[in-house]
Design an enzyme around this catalytic site. Structure first.
Site, mmCIF file in Angstrom:
data_model
loop_
_atom_site.group_PDB
_atom_site.id
_atom_site.type_symbol
_atom_site.label_atom_id
_atom_site.label_comp_id
_atom_site.label_asym_id
_atom_site.label_seq_id
_atom_site.Cartn_x
_atom_site.Cartn_y
_atom_site.Cartn_z
ATOM 1 N N SER A 244 16.260 -41.797 -11.869
ATOM 2 C CA SER A 244 15.455 -40.406 -11.739
ATOM 3 C C SER A 244 15.317 -40.161 -10.010
ATOM 4 O O SER A 244 15.039 -41.434 -9.163
ATOM 5 C CB SER A 244 14.436 -41.556 -11.967
ATOM 6 O OG SER A 244 13.230 -40.956 -11.552
ATOM 7 N N CYS B 161 10.644 -38.231 -10.229
ATOM 8 C CA CYS B 161 9.485 -38.491 -10.334
ATOM 9 C C CYS B 161 8.973 -38.927 -8.695
ATOM 10 O O CYS B 161 7.984 -39.123 -8.749
ATOM 11 C CB CYS B 161 9.682 -40.044 -11.541
ATOM 12 S SG CYS B 161 10.289 -41.223 -9.688
ATOM 13 N N MET C 1 -6.052 -7.252 8.542
ATOM 14 C CA MET C 1 -5.449 -6.651 9.180
ATOM 15 C C MET C 1 -6.435 -5.187 9.489
ATOM 16 O O MET C 1 -6.909 -4.755 8.592
ATOM 17 C CB MET C 1 -4.002 -6.117 8.801
ATOM 18 C CG MET C 1 -2.935 -7.575 9.126
ATOM 19 S SD MET C 1 -0.823 -6.833 9.010
ATOM 20 C CE MET C 1 -1.562 -6.578 7.017
ATOM 21 N N HIS D 96 -0.585 -43.458 0.114
ATOM 22 C CA HIS D 96 -0.982 -43.717 -0.650
ATOM 23 C C HIS D 96 -2.425 -43.201 -1.508
ATOM 24 O O HIS D 96 -2.222 -43.366 -2.609
ATOM 25 C CB HIS D 96 -0.994 -45.470 -0.292
ATOM 26 C CG HIS D 96 -2.016 -46.485 -1.833
ATOM 27 N ND1 HIS D 96 -3.445 -46.765 -1.256
ATOM 28 C CD2 HIS D 96 -1.831 -47.219 -2.672
ATOM 29 C CE1 HIS D 96 -3.762 -47.239 -2.298
ATOM 30 N NE2 HIS D 96 -2.292 -47.273 -3.217
ATOM 31 N N GLY E 147 -8.845 -7.299 3.968
ATOM 32 C CA GLY E 147 -9.565 -8.047 5.826
ATOM 33 C C GLY E 147 -8.718 -8.179 6.139
ATOM 34 O O GLY E 147 -9.501 -8.849 7.666
ATOM 35 N N TYR F 117 13.899 -33.660 -16.112
ATOM 36 C CA TYR F 117 12.954 -33.748 -16.801
ATOM 37 C C TYR F 117 11.973 -33.977 -15.462
ATOM 38 O O TYR F 117 13.327 -34.073 -14.723
ATOM 39 C CB TYR F 117 12.333 -34.917 -17.242
ATOM 40 C CG TYR F 117 12.558 -35.953 -16.927
ATOM 41 C CD1 TYR F 117 12.128 -36.997 -16.168
ATOM 42 C CD2 TYR F 117 13.500 -36.856 -17.214
ATOM 43 C CE1 TYR F 117 12.174 -38.585 -15.596
ATOM 44 C CE2 TYR F 117 13.804 -38.603 -16.724
ATOM 45 C CZ TYR F 117 12.951 -38.584 -16.411
ATOM 46 O OH TYR F 117 13.248 -40.087 -15.265
ATOM 47 N N ARG G 85 -3.144 -1.394 -6.036
ATOM 48 C CA ARG G 85 -2.245 -3.242 -6.043
ATOM 49 C C ARG G 85 -2.751 -4.044 -7.384
ATOM 50 O O ARG G 85 -4.112 -3.755 -7.468
ATOM 51 C CB ARG G 85 -2.638 -4.010 -3.898
ATOM 52 C CG ARG G 85 -4.505 -3.981 -4.509
ATOM 53 C CD ARG G 85 -4.564 -4.991 -2.488
ATOM 54 N NE ARG G 85 -6.026 -4.778 -2.945
ATOM 55 C CZ ARG G 85 -5.964 -5.107 -1.665
ATOM 56 N NH1 ARG G 85 -5.735 -4.724 -0.258
ATOM 57 N NH2 ARG G 85 -7.672 -5.222 -1.458
ATOM 58 N N LYS H 61 0.909 -0.936 -0.139
ATOM 59 C CA LYS H 61 0.184 -0.107 0.328
ATOM 60 C C LYS H 61 1.119 1.318 0.562
ATOM 61 O O LYS H 61 0.235 2.277 -0.819
ATOM 62 C CB LYS H 61 -1.078 0.162 1.353
ATOM 63 C CG LYS H 61 -2.132 1.222 0.901
ATOM 64 C CD LYS H 61 -2.879 0.744 2.255
ATOM 65 C CE LYS H 61 -3.670 -0.331 2.150
ATOM 66 N NZ LYS H 61 -4.296 -0.813 3.586
ATOM 67 N N ARG I 15 -4.603 2.497 7.764
ATOM 68 C CA ARG I 15 -4.013 2.473 7.820
ATOM 69 C C ARG I 15 -2.935 0.970 7.372
ATOM 70 O O ARG I 15 -1.769 1.255 7.573
ATOM 71 C CB ARG I 15 -4.861 1.835 6.309
ATOM 72 C CG ARG I 15 -5.557 2.274 6.353
ATOM 73 C CD ARG I 15 -6.481 2.640 5.402
ATOM 74 N NE ARG I 15 -5.494 4.020 3.990
ATOM 75 C CZ ARG I 15 -6.064 3.910 2.649
ATOM 76 N NH1 ARG I 15 -7.393 2.657 2.056
ATOM 77 N NH2 ARG I 15 -5.301 3.955 2.049
#
Length: 890
Positions: A774, A841, A107, A465, A105, A861, A349, A26, A96
């Site tokens: 991997s 992986c 604070m 799992h 909203g 990858y 903002r 702000k 503020r």
């Protein structure tokens, strides 16, 4: 010498937009708006460093702050021609909060500070409007009383209601100056009764008390909760902004409002917002009066738009909208006040937005030339894409929360409660929507998990799992809902005094972890053309490839549809649980000698071969990494008496034989037991059958398509080079035999999962026998931290809350520990073999922050569940662009 206060407006702008860390979003943006010529009331910002001092020094301030604040107030006095506390022309200010990231909203704010029994009279005389002055005074007492003094909000509302009803008025906007005076008197009585002290009359005492309250609000419960939900560190702190008041409640030519420069729900390029005539900022969001739309186009019947009642102000707001978008090059969330026909900007903002809006705004702004394609890619938070890929709960729908667990797999699902996988499958075949509720799931539950619309477990974490399988299937899942007590025998689930039975309807929100009673309306996902456009831009930016963890044709097809560039992990054990092959698997386990095992494995070979044929066809020449059998054998055996009796009958043996074998194979710690390559070494016939199935399938597809597949055979749980030497030799012998039988050559590679610390530390030696690594970071995290992923959910949240761990290490990779081992293994492996292919992986392969780490290590990858592929593609692009795979709007 440290500087604690930075001024803005009236020709002095000591901050800029890039100073958000110090001035908060702000304060930095107020200075920026003033610097580019927009109408901003003058003020000053007290830095976030003061908040840090305040929190760590028992609510005290650093030396020199008092003098800087006094000088800053004097500058505002000179700019507006008023004096703080002056009886005739009083300066009133707002106080503020303003953190470096937006926390709407969360604070506290105080308006009209500086009013007291004396200055209210001066304000009334100067403005010629006693009603406005006393209305402003009551607002100040109410906000100061609630924020600073801790007086319950309803105590004040009761007084307004009493005065309003006594006058037989429908709204408090019709109250007169005399009425507001009575309200003020009542307010002051409430304050004194609640605090034991009169309402403070000294403006300077008011100011310091408000500053302290705003700093203190950084640690209020709602702000703490918001930070946890949005991964905002507590040590960032908030700034405090003190600004000359402008008044939207002085009459019909005054107003207050909020707006977005584009629609935050859809991303459409239209101004979107609300305003109220003769009101102050909190009125717009308080719900006491109904706000009106900004533009005529968005007005509903009976509504009056600002464009109609304040056309000149509306035109100026549109001009400001254009200036802000051109300057910030992003959609803005604006707060404004109109005082006597003049527009003032109080905040801007980067606006919060839905995933659909983020996508559209980014693509549109790139096409409009405001940003380039790379910037558009960085603008969309990867995790938000889940909103576009799964059904979500209608935000307008009523919710009755029964309990909460971990948001293990995104999306929403609704259905009847079932407590067994078999029942889930049976009812799903009848067309019923069901939610599978289990204490915890096991591989034996796969068929029921696939049949269910969603999965709920009371144990397990984000990589349990249930969580892993659900994400792979695209099923919503709430895991580790420990407050729910499941009673299989009674067919009930209970929590917080609420008990539900089998067949009752529940709704799961896999994105928040909420378990909801009854049916909640949902919104189906819709992928726009903008999605494909942004993904195309992301693919041009990223370096790492993105593969999928997939073992079924449906998984593989889903992955390809979402842009996967191969399979990075095919878990062959999942295939063994299919009804047409589990008996053969169990026959193999029950066999007392190698010949019996080989007979049973021969029955499995055609099934495995066909599994791989299907995957190779779908992947059409892309690499497919197939992990040979990993879990311990006891996981495939039935544990209940009824199932054991059924198996005994199928195999023609006594039930006790089955029960004894289950006991023989049981382990105290199966995760570190007889599994992975240890199975392949002690029972080489298992890996030989799987290797034959892989290579025969590859030859079949090569002959029919002319495009040979690229099988990558992965040996799990290797910790020593000799283990890989032995199992690699097995695979190569089978490959040679199959190729000779077929009269064809095949290109293939053999590598290993790095999932044990010893493997990472000796990766140079292991690399001699590996074509690729991997990183199996699920198990690597368990073995490095000494945590069970299925049990740690009971205490890991406390570790995160107390700052012992920054995040759940099964969700985001632990860079200092697990990450260090990955880096060591990568460096040692490539030091020995420069061309060594490296991938990941584990579930971390779909986590944006972990993907950023993978980019920093130089992996080739990442591999993740099919529904995370778009998330991974975008995160990999952002990581390559240096965005770190995260995005926090401010």
């Amino acid at each position: 010498m440290a500087k604690w206060v930075y001024g803005f407006g009236a020709g002095l702008n000591e901050g800029r937009a890039e100073m958000k860390n110090l001035l908060g979003g702000k304060g930095a943006n107020l200075a920026e708006m003033a610097a580019i010529g927009l109408p901003v009331p003058p003020g000053f910002t007290i830095t976030t460093e003061v908040c840090t001092h305040f929190d760590s020094h028992a609510g005290t301030y650093p030396d020199g702050l008092d003098a800087e604040v006094k000088a800053a107030v004097a500058r505002i006095e000179g700019a507006v021609g008023r004096r703080f506390g002056d009886a005739a022309r009083p300066l009133l200010v707002s106080v503020r909060s303003g953190a470096r990231v937006s926390m709407p909203g969360m604070m506290d704010t105080v308006l009209n500070l500086g009013l007291n029994d004396t200055t209210v009279a001066g304000l009334a005389a100067e403005s010629g409007d006693a009603r406005f002055a006393w209305d402003s005074y009551r607002r100040f007492i109410q906000m100061f009383g609630g924020v600073v003094l801790g007086v319950e909000h309803l105590r004040f509302e009761d007084i307004i209601d009493a005065v309003t009803h006594a006058r037989f008025l429908a709204e408090d906007t019709a109250l007169s100056a005399a009425d507001w005076q009575r309200v003020v008197s009542g307010y002051k009585e409430v304050v004194e009764a609640e605090t034991g002290k009169p309402f403070p009359q000294d403006p300077w005492a008011q100011l310091w008390a408000a500053i302290g309250a705003v700093f203190g609000s950084w640690m209020n419960p709602r702000a703490v909760t918001y930070r946890k939900l949005h991964d905002i560190p507590a040590d960032w702190g908030t700034a405090v902004n003190v600004q000359a008041m402008v008044f939207g409640n002085m009459g019909a030519d005054c107003a207050t409002g909020v707006c977005f420069t584009r629609d935050p729900s859809t991303g459409e390029n239209v101004i979107y917002g609300e305003f109220l005539v003769n009101a102050q900022g909190e009125d717009v969001v308080a719900g006491i009066r109904t706000p009106q739309p900004i533009s005529i186009a968005s007005a509903k019947p009976g509504e009056t738009a600002m464009e109609q009642v304040m056309p000149a102000v509306h035109a100026e707001l549109l001009r400001v909208r254009g200036v802000l978008e051109q300057h910030y090059r992003d959609m803005q969330d604006i707060e404004f006040t109109v005082q006597q026909g003049r527009l003032y900007m109080l905040q801007t903002r980067n606006g919060k937005r839905t995933a659909a809006a983020a996508l559209k705004v980014a693509v549109d702004m790139a096409r409009e030339g405001l940003i380039d394609e790379a910037e558009a890619v960085k603008r969309v938070p990867p995790a938000q894409l889940d909103q576009l890929l799964h059904p979500t709960l209608d935000p307008r729908a009523e919710r009755h929360v029964m309990s909460r667990g971990l948001p293990a797999s995104p999306g929403a699902a609704c259905g009847a409660i079932v407590f067994s996988a078999d029942e889930a499958e049976a009812r799903a075949k009848k067309g019923e929507a069901v939610i599978l509720v289990r204490i915890e799931t096991s591989p034996e539950d796969i068929h029921g998990m696939h049949a269910a619309k969603g999965i709920l477990t009371t144990r397990g974490g984000m990589t349990s799992h249930a969580a892993v399988v659900a994400r792979g299937m695209g099923r919503p899942c709430v895991a580790g809902a420990g407050a729910i007590l499941v009673d299989y025998a009674a067919g009930t689930m209970a929590s917080g005094g609420i008990s539900l039975r089998a067949g009752d309807i529940v709704t799961l929100d896999g994105s928040t972890g909420e378990v909801l009673i009854g049916r909640v309306a949902m919104v189906e996902p819709q992928l726009s053309g903008d999605f494909a456009t942004l993904m195309g831009w992301a693919d041009k930016c990223r370096r790492m490839r993105v593969r999928a963890n997939a073992e079924t044709p449906l998984d593989a097809e889903t992955a390809r549809r979402f842009g996967a560039e191969g399979i990075g992990l095919c878990r062959t054990e999942h295939m063994f649980f299919e009804p047409d092959r589990i008996v053969a698997v169990r026959e193999m386990i029950m066999a007392a000698e190698e010949a019996g095992r080989r007979r049973a494995l021969a029955k499995l070979l055609p099934f495995q071969r066909q599994d791989f044929v299907a995957l190779f066809r779908i992947m059409a020449g892309l690499p497919v990494t197939i992990r040979l059998l990993d879990p311990p054998l006891h996981e495939f055996l039935p544990h209940g008496p009824a199932e054991q009796a059924e198996l005994a009958a199928a195999l023609g043996v006594h039930e006790q034989v089955i029960a004894r074998r289950v006991v023989d194979l049981s382990e105290a710690n199966p995760m570190l037991g007889h599994r992975g390559c240890r199975l392949g070494i002690t029972f080489p016939e298992i890996y030989e059958m799987q290797a034959r199935a892989i290579f025969e399938a590859a030859i079949i597809v090569a002959r029919e398509s002319g495009a040979p597949p690229i099988p990558e055979v992965m040996i799990p749980l290797v910790s020593m080079k000799r283990e890989l030497d032995i199992t690699r030799a097995q695979v190569e012998r089978v490959a040679g035999a199959v190729c000779q039988e077929a009269g064809m050559k095949l290109d293939y590679s053999v590598g290993t999962m790095i999932e044990l610390p010893r493997a990472a530390l000796t990766a140079d030696a292991i690399a001699d026998a590996a074509d690729f690594f991997s990183f199996g970071t699920n198990d690597l995290t368990q073995t490095t931290l000494g945590l069970s992923r299925d049990d740690a959910g009971r205490f890991l949240p406390h570790y995160v809350e107390q700052g012992i761990l920054p995040k759940d290490p099964f969700v985001t990779i632990d860079r200092e520990g697990v990450g260090a081992l990955v880096r060591i293994a990568a460096e040692k492996g490539r030091g020995r073999k420069p061309g060594l292919k490296l991938g990941i992986c584990g579930e971390h392969g779909g986590d944006p922050a972990s993907i950023a780490f993978c980019e920093s290590v130089g992996l080739d990858y990442v591999s993740c569940s099919p529904y995370r592929v778009p998330v991974a593609r975008l995160a990999a692009a952002q990581a390559a662009l240096g965005a770190g795979g995260t995005d926090r709007t401010a």
